[in-house]
Design an enzyme around this catalytic site. Sequence first.
Site, PDB file in Angstrom:
ATOM      1  N   LYS A 295      58.029  37.253  41.618  1.00  0.00           N
ATOM      2  CA  LYS A 295      57.030  38.589  42.161  1.00  0.00           C
ATOM      3  C   LYS A 295      56.370  37.364  43.203  1.00  0.00           C
ATOM      4  O   LYS A 295      55.898  38.030  44.398  1.00  0.00           O
ATOM      5  CB  LYS A 295      56.162  38.563  40.737  1.00  0.00           C
ATOM      6  CG  LYS A 295      54.416  38.649  41.670  1.00  0.00           C
ATOM      7  CD  LYS A 295      53.722  38.824  40.524  1.00  0.00           C
ATOM      8  CE  LYS A 295      53.257  37.851  39.685  1.00  0.00           C
ATOM      9  NZ  LYS A 295      52.369  37.105  40.728  1.00  0.00           N
ATOM     10  N   ASN A 296      56.335  36.103  43.057  1.00  0.00           N
ATOM     11  CA  ASN A 296      55.060  35.447  44.407  1.00  0.00           C
ATOM     12  C   ASN A 296      56.575  34.973  46.004  1.00  0.00           C
ATOM     13  O   ASN A 296      55.713  34.014  46.869  1.00  0.00           O
ATOM     14  CB  ASN A 296      55.376  33.941  43.554  1.00  0.00           C
ATOM     15  CG  ASN A 296      54.028  34.422  42.447  1.00  0.00           C
ATOM     16  OD1 ASN A 296      53.735  35.544  42.606  1.00  0.00           O
ATOM     17  ND2 ASN A 296      53.154  33.240  42.068  1.00  0.00           N
TER      18      ASN A 296
ATOM     19  N   CYS B 261      38.332  34.873  40.885  1.00  0.00           N
ATOM     20  CA  CYS B 261      38.823  35.280  40.214  1.00  0.00           C
ATOM     21  C   CYS B 261      38.882  34.630  38.753  1.00  0.00           C
ATOM     22  O   CYS B 261      37.967  33.902  38.259  1.00  0.00           O
ATOM     23  CB  CYS B 261      40.752  35.592  39.992  1.00  0.00           C
ATOM     24  SG  CYS B 261      41.656  34.286  39.744  1.00  0.00           S
TER      25      CYS B 261
ATOM     26  N   ARG C  28      38.726  30.801  44.025  1.00  0.00           N
ATOM     27  CA  ARG C  28      39.984  30.392  44.413  1.00  0.00           C
ATOM     28  C   ARG C  28      39.773  31.446  46.628  1.00  0.00           C
ATOM     29  O   ARG C  28      40.181  32.091  46.708  1.00  0.00           O
ATOM     30  CB  ARG C  28      40.555  31.993  44.297  1.00  0.00           C
ATOM     31  CG  ARG C  28      40.991  32.074  43.299  1.00  0.00           C
ATOM     32  CD  ARG C  28      42.353  31.205  42.874  1.00  0.00           C
ATOM     33  NE  ARG C  28      44.084  31.669  43.066  1.00  0.00           N
ATOM     34  CZ  ARG C  28      44.438  32.396  42.696  1.00  0.00           C
ATOM     35  NH1 ARG C  28      44.219  32.687  41.195  1.00  0.00           N
ATOM     36  NH2 ARG C  28      46.215  32.176  42.693  1.00  0.00           N
TER      37      ARG C  28
ATOM     38  N   ASP D  13      51.080  27.597  36.401  1.00  0.00           N
ATOM     39  CA  ASP D  13      51.671  28.791  35.986  1.00  0.00           C
ATOM     40  C   ASP D  13      52.280  29.151  34.339  1.00  0.00           C
ATOM     41  O   ASP D  13      52.274  30.274  34.114  1.00  0.00           O
ATOM     42  CB  ASP D  13      52.578  29.747  36.703  1.00  0.00           C
ATOM     43  CG  ASP D  13      51.510  30.539  38.081  1.00  0.00           C
ATOM     44  OD1 ASP D  13      50.846  30.290  37.993  1.00  0.00           O
ATOM     45  OD2 ASP D  13      52.421  30.996  39.189  1.00  0.00           O
TER      46      ASP D  13
ATOM     47  N   ARG E 263      51.377  43.091  35.890  1.00  0.00           N
ATOM     48  CA  ARG E 263      51.212  42.888  36.794  1.00  0.00           C
ATOM     49  C   ARG E 263      52.553  42.224  37.228  1.00  0.00           C
ATOM     50  O   ARG E 263      53.179  41.570  38.626  1.00  0.00           O
ATOM     51  CB  ARG E 263      50.149  41.959  37.537  1.00  0.00           C
ATOM     52  CG  ARG E 263      48.479  42.858  37.130  1.00  0.00           C
ATOM     53  CD  ARG E 263      47.423  41.887  37.675  1.00  0.00           C
ATOM     54  NE  ARG E 263      47.775  40.810  39.130  1.00  0.00           N
ATOM     55  CZ  ARG E 263      47.558  39.603  39.265  1.00  0.00           C
ATOM     56  NH1 ARG E 263      46.784  39.354  38.264  1.00  0.00           N
ATOM     57  NH2 ARG E 263      48.061  38.751  40.039  1.00  0.00           N
TER      58      ARG E 263
HETATM   59  C1  UD1 Z   1      50.004  30.252  44.225  1.00  0.00           C
HETATM   60  C2  UD1 Z   1      50.310  31.662  42.772  1.00  0.00           C
HETATM   61  C3  UD1 Z   1      49.998  31.304  41.689  1.00  0.00           C
HETATM   62  C4  UD1 Z   1      50.433  29.630  41.801  1.00  0.00           C
HETATM   63  C5  UD1 Z   1      49.169  29.252  42.505  1.00  0.00           C
HETATM   64  C6  UD1 Z   1      49.521  27.630  42.009  1.00  0.00           C
HETATM   65  C7  UD1 Z   1      51.509  33.232  44.447  1.00  0.00           C
HETATM   66  C8  UD1 Z   1      51.176  34.617  44.912  1.00  0.00           C
HETATM   67  N1  UD1 Z   1      50.663  32.628  44.134  1.00  0.00           N
HETATM   68  O1  UD1 Z   1      48.380  30.602  44.138  1.00  0.00           O
HETATM   69  O2  UD1 Z   1      50.531  32.194  40.890  1.00  0.00           O
HETATM   70  O3  UD1 Z   1      49.100  29.616  40.591  1.00  0.00           O
HETATM   71  O4  UD1 Z   1      50.206  29.686  44.135  1.00  0.00           O
HETATM   72  O5  UD1 Z   1      50.870  27.119  41.569  1.00  0.00           O
HETATM   73  O6  UD1 Z   1      51.989  33.124  44.851  1.00  0.00           O
HETATM   74  N2  UD1 Z   1      42.830  26.039  47.744  1.00  0.00           N
HETATM   75  C9  UD1 Z   1      41.614  26.104  48.365  1.00  0.00           C
HETATM   76  N3  UD1 Z   1      42.132  26.599  49.679  1.00  0.00           N
HETATM   77  C10 UD1 Z   1      42.893  27.909  49.858  1.00  0.00           C
HETATM   78  C11 UD1 Z   1      43.652  27.862  49.736  1.00  0.00           C
HETATM   79  C12 UD1 Z   1      44.258  27.493  48.378  1.00  0.00           C
HETATM   80  O7  UD1 Z   1      40.961  24.905  48.089  1.00  0.00           O
HETATM   81  O8  UD1 Z   1      42.775  27.953  50.950  1.00  0.00           O
HETATM   82  C13 UD1 Z   1      42.775  25.731  46.489  1.00  0.00           C
HETATM   83  C14 UD1 Z   1      42.919  27.127  45.540  1.00  0.00           C
HETATM   84  O9  UD1 Z   1      41.251  27.384  45.123  1.00  0.00           O
HETATM   85  C15 UD1 Z   1      43.374  26.332  44.078  1.00  0.00           C
HETATM   86  C16 UD1 Z   1      44.301  25.134  45.040  1.00  0.00           C
HETATM   87  O10 UD1 Z   1      44.344  24.796  46.450  1.00  0.00           O
HETATM   88  O11 UD1 Z   1      42.919  25.080  43.573  1.00  0.00           O
HETATM   89  C17 UD1 Z   1      45.922  25.802  44.963  1.00  0.00           C
HETATM   90  O12 UD1 Z   1      45.749  26.631  45.049  1.00  0.00           O
HETATM   91  P1  UD1 Z   1      47.371  28.410  45.988  1.00  0.00           P
HETATM   92  O13 UD1 Z   1      48.321  26.895  45.935  1.00  0.00           O
HETATM   93  O14 UD1 Z   1      46.582  28.281  47.372  1.00  0.00           O
HETATM   94  O15 UD1 Z   1      47.532  29.705  45.318  1.00  0.00           O
HETATM   95  P2  UD1 Z   1      47.405  30.245  45.567  1.00  0.00           P
HETATM   96  O16 UD1 Z   1      48.544  30.518  46.509  1.00  0.00           O
HETATM   97  O17 UD1 Z   1      46.388  31.211  45.556  1.00  0.00           O
END
Ligand code: UD1
Length: 435
Positions: free
Chosen positions: A22-23, A120, A125, A308, A400
């Site tokens: 999915k990701n 969330c 996030r 995850d 999901r």
């Molecule tokens: C993706 C995955 C999710 C997984 C996560 C971490 C998808 C659709 N989802 O989520 O399943 O749990 O990676 O492996 O691929 N952060 C910031 N600023 C930003 C972006 C992120 O501070 O602009 C922080 C987040 O709050 C979190 C960390 O960075 O603490 C990692 O998040 P991130 O890797 O961005 O997760 P997702 O990409 O949302």
Amino acid sequence: MDKFIIRGGIPLQGTVRISGAKNSALPCMAAAILTEEEVILENVPDVRDIETERKLLSSMGAEVELGYGRAHHRTRIRCALLSDPVAKYEIVKTMRASSLVLGPLIARTGMARVAMPGGCAIGGRPIDLHIKGLQAMGAEILQEHGYLEARAKRLRGAHIVFDKITVTGTEDLLMAAVLAEGETLMENCAREPEVTDLASLLTAMGARIEGAGTPTIRVQGVERLHGARHRINPDRIEAGTFLVAGAITGGDITLAGCNPKHLSAVVHKLRECGVQCDLTDDTVRVTSQGAVRGADISTEEYPGFPTDMQAQFMAFATQAEGTSLVTENIFENRFMHVQELVRMGANIRVDGRTATVRGKTSLSSAAVMASDLRASASLVLAALVAEGETIIDRVYHIDRGYERIEEKLRGVGAKIRRIGNVFRENEASAAQVTA
Ligand code: UD1
């Protein structure tokens, strides 16, 4: 609302076929925005997030056909006209990954209006790093009424150093960079296989990318991209979840069609606990008999232990001898499953980012509630070993990201059934946003 009813105590045996990730599929679908030609994706999982992304792209004027050419897992996307480059709050709130359309929309149309995702179930996030990167590439970004409005006639290459490793942030900016003018150098990038999968699709579309899968990615922007056909990687988190299902029930399961290289951290931990894992190029066989011992995990970015898989490992740790420390480093509030596991008889104490699991405890059935995607998977795993019949409410969270999990589990001998109507709309919109 749909519920699962699970009778525990059966060692699972047989073969499970792993679906597409999915990701990976979500960013690859967003990448179709970058061309007016057709993009065909194979091995797209039949899960609710994919349907949400279909709705999102369709609402912007794209043609999206899931199950294209009568192939259940093939998707055709054509973004010939993007008449309405807006990601509406109604869709973004149910799937945070919707913010992945931000980069490709600006790159292709020069503008994007995307609802801010908000918090969330597993913590804040933010998408500040996506925004910062796009600004460095020359986008003007305004935030009002809960929406981000971004504009750039043409993005230009930039030097971006991520303050923190972000998976979708890396993907979003990669999609922006491929059509930008000149070179973009991105440092401290996520190395997840999903980033590499996206980069393969983009390369097949004509993008010039070096270094995907390493911390440094270099992109030479091109004028335009063309259509392509791409096969999505197997889902390493679904695979990991079934590995734990085999291990926790003392069973013998073979995962078919997976990529064991992407599962190294999980396989390594399970072996440390005394579980046998035999690997080939595209299968993993997990066998577990007799006592298993606990181990400590600490979630990290890839190739570390995936956040995850943290909840699923915790369910396993309740059945292992000794104490396991589970430290969550990626998200601030990812222990929602703990209280539900405790209600089933687990001995777990949380202190800040670390949970201490004392095993082995016998679990007994209870009525429990799924709170987010992976937390729900951990409750299913716990129910598979609990004495009696466990009822798991709100399984729309599982839908999901897991394709027909109950059918796959039944295929290896689990006693699980679903009650209620599958995929009801009101549940989808009530769902909280999770990973
Ligand atoms: C993706 C995955 C999710 C997984 C996560 C971490 C998808 C659709 N989802 O989520 O399943 O749990 O990676 O492996 O691929 N952060 C910031 N600023 C930003 C972006 C992120 O501070 O602009 C922080 C987040 O709050 C979190 C960390 O960075 O603490 C990692 O998040 P991130 O890797 O961005 O997760 P997702 O990409 O949302």
